[in-house]
Design an enzyme around this catalytic site. Sequence first.
Site, PDB file in Angstrom:
ATOM      1  N   LYS A 121      47.872  36.950  83.669  1.00  0.00           N
ATOM      2  CA  LYS A 121      48.406  38.115  84.586  1.00  0.00           C
ATOM      3  C   LYS A 121      47.588  39.041  85.323  1.00  0.00           C
ATOM      4  O   LYS A 121      47.669  38.596  85.870  1.00  0.00           O
ATOM      5  CB  LYS A 121      50.063  38.284  83.222  1.00  0.00           C
ATOM      6  CG  LYS A 121      50.631  39.650  84.746  1.00  0.00           C
ATOM      7  CD  LYS A 121      51.630  40.391  83.648  1.00  0.00           C
ATOM      8  CE  LYS A 121      50.859  42.251  84.283  1.00  0.00           C
ATOM      9  NZ  LYS A 121      51.531  42.803  83.636  1.00  0.00           N
ATOM     10  N   ASP A 139      54.653  37.892  85.841  1.00  0.00           N
ATOM     11  CA  ASP A 139      54.832  39.337  84.773  1.00  0.00           C
ATOM     12  C   ASP A 139      56.522  39.092  83.916  1.00  0.00           C
ATOM     13  O   ASP A 139      57.000  38.534  85.032  1.00  0.00           O
ATOM     14  CB  ASP A 139      55.021  40.784  85.187  1.00  0.00           C
ATOM     15  CG  ASP A 139      55.882  41.129  86.401  1.00  0.00           C
ATOM     16  OD1 ASP A 139      56.427  40.607  86.973  1.00  0.00           O
ATOM     17  OD2 ASP A 139      56.276  42.044  86.366  1.00  0.00           O
TER      18      ASP A 139
END
Length: 219
Positions: A121, A139
């Site tokens: 991420k 996320d």
Amino acid sequence: MLSKQKTTEVIAEMGELFPNAHCELIHENPFELLVAVMLSAQCTDKLVNRVTENLFEKYKKPTDYLEVTLEELMDDIRSIGLYRNKAKNIQATAKIIHEQYNDEVPESMKALVSLPGVGQKTANVVMSVAFDYPAIAVDTHVERVSKRLGICRYKDNVKEVEITLQKKIPQELWSVSHHRMIFFGRYFCTARSPKCPECPFLSFCREGKKQAKARGFDG
Ligand code: SF4
């Protein structure tokens, strides 16, 4: 599940709702962005911005993080969750960037994910925001919104969500979609009280139907 076509329409509609969706972590260069994203794990961007306001005054380049003790760096980020681990990872990452990359954040997914404390991420955010590569960072907001809307399956893990989004969204829209989904999840389809009654996606949203039943409005 939502088709490719419908997913692209949903992303376009999110763009109408949030035409200014962007990365909310305040930073002035790729290294500051990397540190900010590392600090943001399980923490709000607002809190990170409060902390980095002073942090980035004191630490301007990777070597600045190496000239203080770990305890001092921990103290400087103490109000952030998991600050002990984050301080360790930031120092270790600053060391590698200084020694192996001439003090520049590497512009490569492979190099980024090999840095301590940098996962998929974080690397995606840096590649997309700092270097303008197409990327979709998954996320908590992106994951929740994708699943509620039926773009992805509830049982999908984060990697599967990323792959499905990449398949269903045209590559040139990956980065902007990521920001739109974050804004939509942060300010509209929130975890606890999504604004379903006024949502343009209510007619086909599976979570919206559940919410309509539970909260007693027309779904
Ligand atoms: S209908 Fe509700 S749960 Fe579904 S996307 Fe809209 S706000 Fe989120």
